[in-house]
Design an enzyme around this catalytic site. Structure first.
Site: not given
Ligand code: PEP
Ligand code: MG
Length: 579
Positions: A191, A432, A456, A503
């Protein structure tokens, strides 16, 4: 000149002076002193030694009183090391003759000692290296103690070089002055990496240890496209990178002309191209780049830097700002995805496997007060525009149904109190976790849309921690298993006639655009900075061409072959996008 290879997580090139944070968050200052500062600095070093010795004596006496003399022996050893005249002589000489700052001299010398211990073929001796690190920290604390500077108190442009940055530290970097950053740890899907993209500054993570080779003020180049960090670059390299920065500017200016044009393929298929945001101010980045909507609003970032838990009004104000700025365009608000590497959750135990632990929707379902507060705010914001709600990390049908039940209950509440909201707001879920893809035909019956979270999905499918640099080479969207899971999800959504978005960071990588279109995807949500490039690709290809690419990619057995093949294809369409 020294080159380090890390993992590229946020594109762009930055050239500038280093600000070095060691692994305890100390800022290691410039390496060299002014000539007339030497005497004062030697005095400072001497005071730091005295203070460190007093601390150790104090600890020794306390432990000796409580546990007995034998337990205090370790402190005796530390004291002996600290009082070793050779160590002191070496440090004094570095300050006096080479004009090194005391901090730099301490760090460099003690780390060299520690390395010698570590290299000895004995577990016992290797352990002693920790004692040396301990002494180094103690001296640095005493040298830097009161002068310890936060990365937030900056007055001139810097490139931050750190052992590690948490997502919240990254989010709080002062964008006026921080022009890029590098961390020794971290992986592509962490993140911290995502926040870096949000800040739109070049970033490289997972370089491995290098902070001992650099000090504050040294010139550094961060190449966020290639994942390269260059310490002490020569003139020729600096000139080459300056030229690259210029070229990027020209390219960005050219792509700017696409802002008001749709992401439409050459054969007239419209692609919905949304932006991912973490903070309300990023809406501006999305609009400036010509995004169609917000495909993912990561609301957990509301917690970053917050001293108290955000209440309903804090949630509502943030959402209202985003929805109003998007003026009728869709905004997908994802409920809190707390836990794992994003934000430790106060009051919860440290977990051994946080990614498999109490995170995301699991926290919301256990703490329904928190969940209901957020849902109320999202529903209230739905009266202001096209708000859609999305649940993260769903892994079982029961979780999805529970989340929907709480939502229905909050709707009743709001209705009872006469608060306006959109009763027909669309409810979606993230894909995910592999269990969801296995059961995807059942899930599509229960939601209005899907959004594939490859960040994920990759880690849970391939059993690779998204933030661990040591397994970073295994963490890839090109793996045939990942392509298969995307394909299954897209097909199931299509059969059911519901939209499906992607996404994860994968959709912002130009390498995958043709493949994703070829797999049937017609919606992508990408970091705002990636919107122009992805739009450019969409507008340069036909769906038939993309289907051919997807068909060929699917026949390949290895991730590296998929990647190589996709690169060749992209090169033919838009060579300027291939690094
Ligand atoms: C993902 O897991 O692809 C996602 C968009 O969520 P995050 O990156 O916030 O876990
Ligand atoms: Mg995620």
């Amino acid at each position: 000149m020294q080159k380090l290879q890390g993992i590229a997580v946020s594109p762009g090139v930055a050239i500038g002076e280093a600000l070095v944070m060691d692994n305890e968050g100390f800022r290691i200052p410039r390496r060299f002193l002014a000539r007339d500062a030497v005497e004062n600095e030697l005095e400072r070093l001497s005071l730091a030694f005295d203070a460190a010795a007093r601390e150790i004596e104090h600890n020794r006496d306390a432990v000796s009183r409580e546990l007995g003399k034998e337990y205090a022996a370790i402190f005796e050893a530390h004291l002996q090391m600290l009082r070793d005249p050779r160590l002191r002589g070496e440090l004094d000489q570095m300050v006096r003759e080479r004009h090194y700052s005391p901090e730099y001299a301490v760090s460099r010398t003690l780390r060299r000692y520690a390395k010698v211990f570590q290299s000895l073929d004995s577990g016992y001796m290797a352990e002693r290296a920790n004692d040396i690190f301990d002494i180094e920290k103690r001296l640095l604390r005493n040298l830097l103690g009161r002068r310890r500077e936060q990365i937030s108190n900056l007055t001139s442009p810097v490139l931050v070089l750190a052992h590690n940055l948490t997502p919240s530290e990254t989010a709080n970097l002062d964008r006026r002055f921080v022009r890029g950053f590098v961390t020794e740890t971290g992986g592509a899907g962490s993140h911290t990496a995502i926040v870096a993209e949000g800040l739109e500054i070049p970033a490289v993570v997972g370089t491995g240890p290098f902070l001992t080779d650099v000090s504050g003020g040294d010139v550094v180049i961060i190449d966020g496209d290639q994942g390269l960090v260059i310490l002490h670059p020569d003139e020729e390299t600096i000139a080459r990178y300056r030229h690259e920065v210029e070229q990027r500017r020209t390219m960005a200016a050219r792509l700017e002309s696409l802002r008001d044009l749709p992401a439409e393929t050459q054969d007239g298929v419209r692609v919905q191209l949304d932006g991912n945001i973490e903070f309300p101010h990023e809406v501006g980045h999305c609009l400036d780049r010509g995004a169609d909507g917000i495909g993912l609003y990561r609301t957990e970032f509301l917690y970053l830097g917050a001293d108290v838990e955000p209440d309903e009004e804090a949630h509502y104000n943030a959402y209202a700002e985003v929805v109003q700025a998007m003026a009728g365009r869709p905004v997908v608000i994802r409920t809190l995805d707390l836990g794992a590497d994003k934000l430790s959750t106060p009051g919860l135990d440290i977990e051994r496997n946080p990614f498999l632990g109490l995170r995301s929707i699991r926290i919301s379902l256990r703490n329904t007060e928190l969940f209901r507060t957020q849902l109320r705010a999202i529903l209230r914001a739905s009266a202001l525009g096209d708000v859609r709600i999305m649940f993260p990390l769903i892994s079982t049908m029961l979780e999805l149904r529970q989340a929907k039940m709480v939502l229905a209950d909050v709707m009743e509440d709001l209705e009872e109190h006469g608060r306006p909201f959109n009763r027909d707001l669309k409810i979606g879920m993230m894909v995910e976790v592999p269990s969801v893809v296995i059961m995807i035909d059942q899930f599509v019956e229960e939601v209005d849309f899907l959004s594939i979270g490859t960040n994920d999905l990759i880690q849970y499918t391939l059993a690779v921690d998204r933030s661990n640099k040591d397994v970073a080479s295994l963490y890839t969207a090109s793996d045939p298993a990942i392509l298969k899971l995307i394909e299954l999800s897209v097909q199931a959504a299509r059969r059911r006639g519901i939209p499906v978005n992607l996404c994860g960071q994968m959709s912002g990588n130009p390498l995958y655009t043709m493949l994703l279109l070829g797999l049937g995807l017609r919606q992508m949500s990408v970091p705002p900075s990636a919107v122009p490039e992805i739009k450019k690709i969409c507008r340069s290809v036909t769906i038939a061409q993309c289907e051919e690419v997807a068909a060929r990619a699917r026949r390949l057995e290895h991730a590296r072959d998929v990647k190589r093949y996709l690169k060749e294809e992209l090169k033919q369409v838009l060579p300027e996008l291939v690094g």
